[in-house]
Enzyme design. Structure first.
Site, PDB file in Angstrom:
ATOM      1  N   ARG A   1       0.890  -1.184   0.000  1.00 25.50           N
ATOM      2  CA  ARG A   1       0.000   0.000   0.000  1.00 25.50           C
ATOM      3  C   ARG A   1       0.914   1.216   0.000  1.00 25.50           C
ATOM      4  O   ARG A   1       1.340   1.702   1.029  1.00 25.50           O
ATOM      5  CB  ARG A   1      -0.896  -0.021   1.222  1.00 25.50           C
TER       6      ARG A   1
ATOM      7  N   SER B   1     -12.756  -3.516   0.222  1.00 20.03           N
ATOM      8  CA  SER B   1     -13.082  -2.920   1.522  1.00 20.03           C
ATOM      9  C   SER B   1     -14.585  -2.745   1.639  1.00 20.03           C
ATOM     10  O   SER B   1     -15.201  -2.164   0.744  1.00 20.03           O
ATOM     11  CB  SER B   1     -12.456  -1.530   1.639  1.00 20.03           C
TER      12      SER B   1
ATOM     13  N   LYS C   1      -4.895   5.973   8.106  1.00 13.07           N
ATOM     14  CA  LYS C   1      -5.760   6.358   6.975  1.00 13.07           C
ATOM     15  C   LYS C   1      -6.625   7.539   7.410  1.00 13.07           C
ATOM     16  O   LYS C   1      -7.441   7.400   8.331  1.00 13.07           O
ATOM     17  CB  LYS C   1      -6.635   5.168   6.547  1.00 13.07           C
TER      18      LYS C   1
HETATM   19  C1  LIG Z   1      -7.126  -5.691   3.826  1.00 16.86           C
HETATM   20  C2  LIG Z   1      -7.513  -4.287   3.573  1.00 16.86           C
HETATM   21  N1  LIG Z   1      -8.717  -3.863   3.894  1.00 16.86           N
HETATM   22  C3  LIG Z   1      -9.102  -2.583   3.671  1.00 16.86           C
HETATM   23  C4  LIG Z   1      -8.217  -1.716   3.049  1.00 16.86           C
HETATM   24  C5  LIG Z   1      -8.619  -0.307   2.711  1.00 16.86           C
HETATM   25  O1  LIG Z   1      -8.723  -0.133   1.315  1.00 16.86           O
HETATM   26  P1  LIG Z   1      -9.342   1.236   0.749  1.00 16.86           P
HETATM   27  O2  LIG Z   1     -10.677   1.400   1.365  1.00 16.86           O
HETATM   28  O3  LIG Z   1      -9.256   1.247  -0.689  1.00 16.86           O
HETATM   29  O4  LIG Z   1      -8.354   2.322   1.339  1.00 16.86           O
HETATM   30  P2  LIG Z   1      -6.810   2.479   0.972  1.00 16.86           P
HETATM   31  O5  LIG Z   1      -6.080   1.374   1.629  1.00 16.86           O
HETATM   32  O6  LIG Z   1      -6.671   2.433  -0.498  1.00 16.86           O
HETATM   33  O7  LIG Z   1      -6.468   3.799   1.549  1.00 16.86           O
HETATM   34  C6  LIG Z   1      -6.960  -2.205   2.706  1.00 16.86           C
HETATM   35  N2  LIG Z   1      -6.057  -1.441   2.122  1.00 16.86           N
HETATM   36  N3  LIG Z   1      -6.628  -3.489   2.962  1.00 16.86           N
HETATM   37  C1  TZP Z   2      -5.935   1.017   5.121  1.00 12.29           C
HETATM   38  C2  TZP Z   2      -6.978   1.101   6.150  1.00 12.29           C
HETATM   39  N1  TZP Z   2      -8.261   0.885   5.839  1.00 12.29           N
HETATM   40  C3  TZP Z   2      -9.068   0.997   6.847  1.00 12.29           C
HETATM   41  S1  TZP Z   2      -8.245   1.437   8.233  1.00 12.29           S
HETATM   42  C4  TZP Z   2      -6.770   1.404   7.433  1.00 12.29           C
HETATM   43  C5  TZP Z   2      -5.470   1.699   8.053  1.00 12.29           C
HETATM   44  C6  TZP Z   2      -5.017   0.637   8.983  1.00 12.29           C
HETATM   45  O1  TZP Z   2      -3.779   0.987   9.508  1.00 12.29           O
HETATM   46  P1  TZP Z   2      -3.376   0.665  11.019  1.00 12.29           P
HETATM   47  O2  TZP Z   2      -3.234  -0.803  11.097  1.00 12.29           O
HETATM   48  O3  TZP Z   2      -2.059   1.375  11.207  1.00 12.29           O
HETATM   49  O4  TZP Z   2      -4.437   1.224  11.899  1.00 12.29           O
END
Ligand SMILES: Cc1ncc(COP(=O)(O)OP(=O)(O)O)c(N)n1
Ligand code: TZP
Ligand code: MG
Length: 533
Positions: free
Chosen positions: A354, A423, A452
């Site tokens: 990511r 998601s 995020k």
């Molecule tokens: C395993 C997993 N779950 C949820 C997310 C979040 O994806 P998304 O809503 O597209 O947000 P971003 O990660 O793109 O900011 C994820 N990355 N992985």
């Molecule tokens: C990518 C993403 N999607 C929902 S929450 C999140 C961030 C999760 O990061 P952390 O494990 O540091 O809380």
């Protein structure tokens, strides 16, 4: 004479035009039907599928053009050579021609092996009865292995009847020489003269292919349209896998013409197509002979390397899902690959890259390096958001959110084998993810997080609601770490398979140690929770 070649709008343009006038939509869909680019290949079958009809079918498929076939001969052929030829009776060639041409709106006819005078005659007659937009003649006489596929007896009728109907003829040096009564062609200047002399026989354009030209580092072809010469150069690729290049080049020209290209543009695209396929196929091993085939669709190597890669998604891989973050890696002075390696060493069971702030070229490089690490350890690697990066590095899949590329589009781009995660915060989104062909759901943020921005939390209740609404495996995400992971996993739904974490791994000094602790906690809690239910 054939109809003058006309260029059609691309399909996208047709749709755009139709948007301005809804009354024309019925007529437009009819025109699209009629104008579906369609190449008819009139050629011999190659049992080894490197050349002939089989090469034409694969090339047209690769170029997005429908290809029908009229088989003139069935050859027993492999990478060693041609072991036998069985010529199809001309009456039956005629019957095949009539079947296709009378029904199927053929745009361009491409010819390959025409083994007898009778077959050339029935082809000429059919083309007069059913005119098409363009005729591409590949005057096949000798196979790559040196075996004769059409003898000198057909030269007269080729010169007198077929070439005058052709929009382009594509001889190699030997074929050009045969058409010109056996003169030697050894230089580019010879090729120019040959192109001119062949043009005098009546075709609108000539492409003399110089692949066999001695002592040239480039592959040079000479294109002549009756007025101007054009020297087309491409890299000479060192490979034995060149069987079927002539057929592929000619059928690619035909395919591009069928889509509406001008002639020189079609030839340029075809040269580039063949060069790419040759380069991609140079180290493929099919058969024991010296004339290996091309991989027209450039996909075979994926399967060759499949022993080291994931076969299909296993939901248990969601147990400890490590999601990288470029800011955190920069902060700790680690490369993405080093961070991924440490996470895997500590027990991460799946990786997602990511990389929100990494430039595309750097992202792709890093993805390739990480993929090597992941493959070495048998851990699947997905890419966040970027389908292009996933395709370019052949990652195991992607993770997309509600505002990213829709999962069904990602699925159609990536194919059925790749892993797709979506998601979801609600049962409706979970249902759509399933309809769209997702493999798992990432649900959260369960807890608040700084990783995020502006991400609403759904809490443990929201997570449970999503799990219970779907048959898909679910991984929880958002603010999860050592202090709260047990409460998440204890939630209980059978399809809650693990936790996804970013900062709890990558914003720590020792990634492997944190991964080890998390892995132990998650797997033990999962065991006790499932034993209790
Ligand atoms: C395993 C997993 N779950 C949820 C997310 C979040 O994806 P998304 O809503 O597209 O947000 P971003 O990660 O793109 O900011 C994820 N990355 N992985
Ligand atoms: C990518 C993403 N999607 C929902 S929450 C999140 C961030 C999760 O990061 P952390 O494990 O540091 O809380
Ligand atoms: Mg996203």
């Amino acid at each position: 004479m054939l109809n003058q070649f006309v260029s059609f709008p691309e399909p996208g343009q047709m749709q755009a035009l139709a948007m301005y006038d809804t009354n024309v939509s019925a007529a437009t869909s009819e025109s699209i039907k009629e104008r579906m680019p369609h190449v008819l290949s009139v050629a011999g079958s190659d049992s080894g599928a490197g050349a002939g009809i089989q090469a034409d079918l694969k090339t047209c498929a690769a170029r997005g053009v429908y290809c029908s076939t009229v088989i003139t001969a069935v050859t027993a052929q492999n990478t060693v050579g041609v072991q036998g030829v069985n010529i199809v009776p001309e009456k039956f060639v005629s019957e095949q021609l009539k079947s296709v041409l009378s029904d199927m709106n053929v745009t361009v006819v491409k010819t390959g092996m025409l083994p007898t005078v009778g077959i050339v005659k029935v082809l000429n007659d059919s083309l007069k009865q059913f005119p098409v937009q363009a005729l591409v003649v590949d005057p096949v006489m000798v196979s790559t292995s040196g075996d004769v596929l059409a003898g000198p007896s057909i030269l007269d009728i080729l010169r007198e009847q077929l070439l005058p109907m052709a929009d382009i003829v594509t001889p190699n040096l030997k074929e050009a020489s045969a058409l010109l009564g056996g003169i030697k062609l050894q230089t580019i200047s010879d090729m120019r003269s040959a192109a001119k002399s062949i043009h005098d026989m009546g075709p609108r354009n000539v492409l003399v292919k110089g692949g066999d030209l001695p002592a040239s580092s480039d592959a040079v072809d000479i294109f002549f349209d009756g007025v101007e010469f054009c020297e087309l150069r491409s890299l000479r690729i060192q490979t034995q896998n060149s069987h079927g290049t002539g057929c592929s080049l000619a059928s690619c020209i035909a395919a591009e013409l069928a889509k509406g290209s001008q002639m020189l543009q079609a030839v340029r695209v075809a040269k580039h197509y063949v060069e790419t396929a040759l380069d991609y196929s140079k180290d493929i091993h099919i058969g024991n002979g010296l004339q290996g085939p091309l991989d027209h669709l450039c996909k075979l190597k994926r399967n060759v390397h499949s022993s080291s890669r994931l076969q299909r998604f296993n939901p248990d891989d969601l147990l400890l899902y490590a999601v990288t973050d470029s800011k955190m890696n920069n902060k700790w002075g680690r490369s993405i690959a080093a961070a991924v390696k440490a996470a895997i060493e500590g027990g991460a069971t799946i990786i997602q890259l990511r990389e929100k702030d990494t430039e595309t070229n750097n992202f792709l490089e890093a993805a390739k390096n990480c993929l090597e690490v992941c493959r070495l350890h048998g851990v699947p690697m997905l890419i966040n958001d970027r389908i292009d990066i996933a395709l370019a590095c052949d990652a195991d899949g992607v993770h997309v959110g509600q505002s990213d590329m829709p999962a069904h589009v990602a699925r159609s781009l990536l194919g059925p084998q790749k892993i797709i995660g979506v998601s979801c915060k609600t049962p409706e989104q979970a249902h759509q993810a399933w309809v769209d062909g997702a493999d798992y759901i990432g649900s959260g943020g369960v807890y608040s997080t700084n990783t995020k921005a502006n991400n609403s939390t759904i809490g443990l209740d929201g997570l449970k609601t999503v799990c219970l609404a779907s048959k898909l495996p679910v991984v929880a995400i958002g603010g999860i770490g050592l202090s709260n992971v047990r409460s998440v996993v204890e939630l209980g739904p059978e399809n809650l398979k693990g936790v996804a974490v970013v900062s709890a791994l990558f914003d720590r000094e020792c990634i492997a140690t944190e991964a080890r602790k998390l892995h132990t906690l998650v797997s033990e809690t999962l065991k006790t929770t499932s034993a209790a239910s």
